[in-house]
Design an enzyme around this catalytic site. Structure first.
Site, PDB file in Angstrom:
ATOM      1  N   ASP A 152       0.724  -1.179  -0.089  1.00 37.67           N
ATOM      2  CA  ASP A 152       0.082   0.068   0.079  1.00 37.67           C
ATOM      3  C   ASP A 152       0.687   1.124   0.027  1.00 37.67           C
ATOM      4  OD1 ASP A 152       0.839  -0.528   2.672  1.00 37.67           O
ATOM      5  OD2 ASP A 152      -0.701   0.823   3.454  1.00 37.67           O
ATOM      6  N   HIS A 189       1.400  -8.844  -3.836  1.00 41.22           N
ATOM      7  CA  HIS A 189       0.494  -7.952  -3.321  1.00 41.22           C
ATOM      8  C   HIS A 189       1.123  -6.772  -3.123  1.00 41.22           C
ATOM      9  CE1 HIS A 189      -3.227  -5.865  -1.971  1.00 41.22           C
ATOM     10  NE2 HIS A 189      -2.696  -5.341  -1.034  1.00 41.22           N
TER      11      HIS A 189
END
Ligand code: 9MR
Length: 545
Positions: free
Chosen positions: A162, A471
């Site tokens: 993120d 990810h």
């Protein structure tokens, strides 16, 4: 003899230090009584090794395993094993600097995580990208204690897959990176990392660390306390940094963030002292301001406000944060109040599974152990003894595990838990160079780089089979097949908190609870505090073996 590569021979796919004792694992019954060391082409048989036929059923890996003890060749080169009935292993290298490229990549990965700057092709190659997140005007969220206004808070590294920046998990990995610098000296001298600051006369390693330290400094409020994080309200979609334009907020303020900053800044002051004395003096002053704030607010736990859905890094037990800060401030300043703190609080030196939540106290202990000349003997001696005890227990527990690991629970970021364990045995080895500590450390390296039930090397770009679908927003959105290199996947996580999004095989065993899928934020994300102990161990093991 069979031909082709077998999935059933688990080795370190990067390689071994010359003459290292290691274990490889077979997951299918081999034939006969011997196996072979081959050249990398698989054509020439270089040595014959006895095959151990004892097997063990290991439910937490969902496997029957046939562990084999090996000694790595002494001659540098590239090799494979050939196991009758199974086939060839992945190729692996042997050499004195076999972990240097992965180590450098794991540090360069921090550059790829930089916020507030473009990454030009000259430094980033095909992973070049435009500037994202200038962070010059992050809005104060009410939880920050400010009613209005914005904070100028540029730089820093993205936390993980993120794009948010969290003080707790900025200071903690920085402390681990600083630990390496203090333990082995400058691991990346100027000019070696190919970053914009290369050739400025300062260590590239410290240039990269300063990018993060500079950001942390912006997160300190005038009263000395640290805001908890700089974040969007919800996670961004899987887009590039410059396309991730949601409003960013300065959220929360708390004891954990403040003490972690105090610790990293105090440690940073020692490290930057020779390079930039003004910067170093400012770091000490800021660290002391943070400590003073924490004394007035000793237990302000952070939890996400209702409208903030991003990572929490919540922790309600501050024992280890206090100790880390007290230890770093004492080693750096020698001042009485910090010594008083250390005298009146037992060192939180324990290994509770390796999670970041209880690891900061260990960083404080490591710093005390590193400075015997500064630490009174009555504080030093018990910490030294305790460090050896904890390392003994980690090493002994590992020998009972077929994969030679110190734990049987595999949670979110399990690879970092293992590497953190290796940081404890490394600290012990520096006090007392026992072979069993070194063995544990190299066993962890082998596991992370391929000798594990998934058969993957967990470091992007290294090993013959490594994650392609981490990810990680940049890697997912950049249109380039290879993920950004040098990033450590979190590893098996039996919690599977992402099972709505990721597809795990049904009833998968805990040690195989990992999938190479972009959606798998609970097993296949990357994070600063996972790369940090990997960088530490890869560099450390080459120097200390
Ligand atoms: O590493 C963190 C792990 O220990 C927690 O269980 C998990 C859930 O709270 O969060 C992990 O940290 C994530 C952070 O909250 C946000 N950025 C990505 C981090 C790695 O997944």
């Amino acid at each position: 003899l069979p031909e082709g590569r077998s999935e059933h021979i688990l080795v370190n796919q990067v390689g071994y230090l010359p003459g290292a004792s290691a274990q490889i694992i077979l997951t299918q019954r081999p034939e006969g009584g011997e196996f072979y060391l081959m050249d990398s082409s698989g054509a020439a048989r270089l040595a014959t090794l006895p095959l151990a036929l004892d097997s063990l059923v290991w439910p937490s890996a969902g496997q029957t395993v046939w562990p084999q003890e090996i000694t790595a060749p002494r001659a540098a080169g590239h090799y494979r094993f050939l196991v009758p009935g199974l086939g060839y292993s992945a190729p692996f290298a042997v050499g004195d600097a076999v972990y240097q490229d992965p180590f450098l990549a794991s540090v360069k990965a921090l550059y790829y995580q930089r916020a507030s700057t473009a990454l030009p092709e000259r430094y980033a190659g095909k992973w070049q990208r435009p500037l994202g997140h200038p962070d010059t005007a992050a809005l104060y969220h009410p939880s920050s204690g400010k009613e209005k206004g914005t904070l100028d808070s540029p730089k820093g590294w993205y936390d993980a897959g993120d794009y948010n920046k969290y003080v707790v998990n900025g200071a903690f990995p920085l402390g681990q990176y600083f630990a390496l610098y203090e333990d082995i000296g400058d691991p990346v001298p100027d000019g070696q990392l190919n970053i914009p600051e290369s050739d400025n006369g300062v260590s590239d390693y410290l240039d990269e660390m300063r990018w993060e330290m500079d950001w942390l400094l912006t997160m300190q409020d005038d009263d000395g306390g640290l805001f908890h994080k700089l974040t969007t309200k919800e996670f961004e979609a899987m887009v590039m940094p410059h396309e991730a334009r949601r409003q960013r907020y300065v959220v929360g303020k708390g004891t954990a963030a403040t003490l972690n900053f105090a610790a990293a800044a105090a440690q940073g002051a020692r490290i930057f002292a020779d390079i930039d004395s003004v910067y170093a003096a400012d770091l000490v002053r800021r660290a002391e301001m943070a400590w003073a704030w924490a004394l007035l607010h000793p237990a302000v736990a952070y939890t996400n406000p209702a409208d903030i859905k991003t990572g929490e890094y919540g922790d309600k037990n501050f024992t280890d944060e206090w100790y880390w800060a007290g230890a770093e401030l004492f080693v750096t300043t020698g001042k009485a109040p910090y010594l008083a703190y250390l005298r009146s609080h037992p060192a939180p030196l324990h290994f509770k599974g390796g999670s970041w939540t209880s690891f900061m106290g260990l960083l404080g202990c490591f710093s005390l152990l590193r400075h015997p000349e500064k630490v009174p003997a009555e504080i030093y001696a018990p910490i030294r003894m305790r460090c050896l005890e904890v390392a003994d227990s980690i090493a002994a527990t590992s020998l009972e595990h077929p994969y030679r690991l110190p734990m049987t629970k595999f949670a979110w970021g399990s690879n970092s838990d293992l590497l953190n364990a290796a940081m404890v045995t490394a600290a012990a080895y520096q006090l007392s160079p026992e072979q069993r500590y070194l063995q544990h450390i190299t066993d962890v390296v082998d596991y992370v780089l391929g000798k594990n039930p998934t058969g993957y090397s967990f470091l992007t770009g290294f090993g013959s089979r490594s994650p392609m679908f981490i990810h990680h927003r940049q890697s997912a959105a950049d249109g380039i097949a290879e993920p950004v290199p040098g990033l450590l996947s979190g590893g098996p996580n039996s919690g599977q908190q992402d099972r709505q999004q990721a597809q795990y095989p049904p009833d998968v065993a805990p040690m195989k609870s990992w999938v190479d899928q972009q959606a798998s934020y609970a097993s296949n994300e990357i994070a600063l505090n996972w790369n940090a102990p990997l960088s530490y161990i890869l560099a450390w093991v080459q120097v200390n073996r």
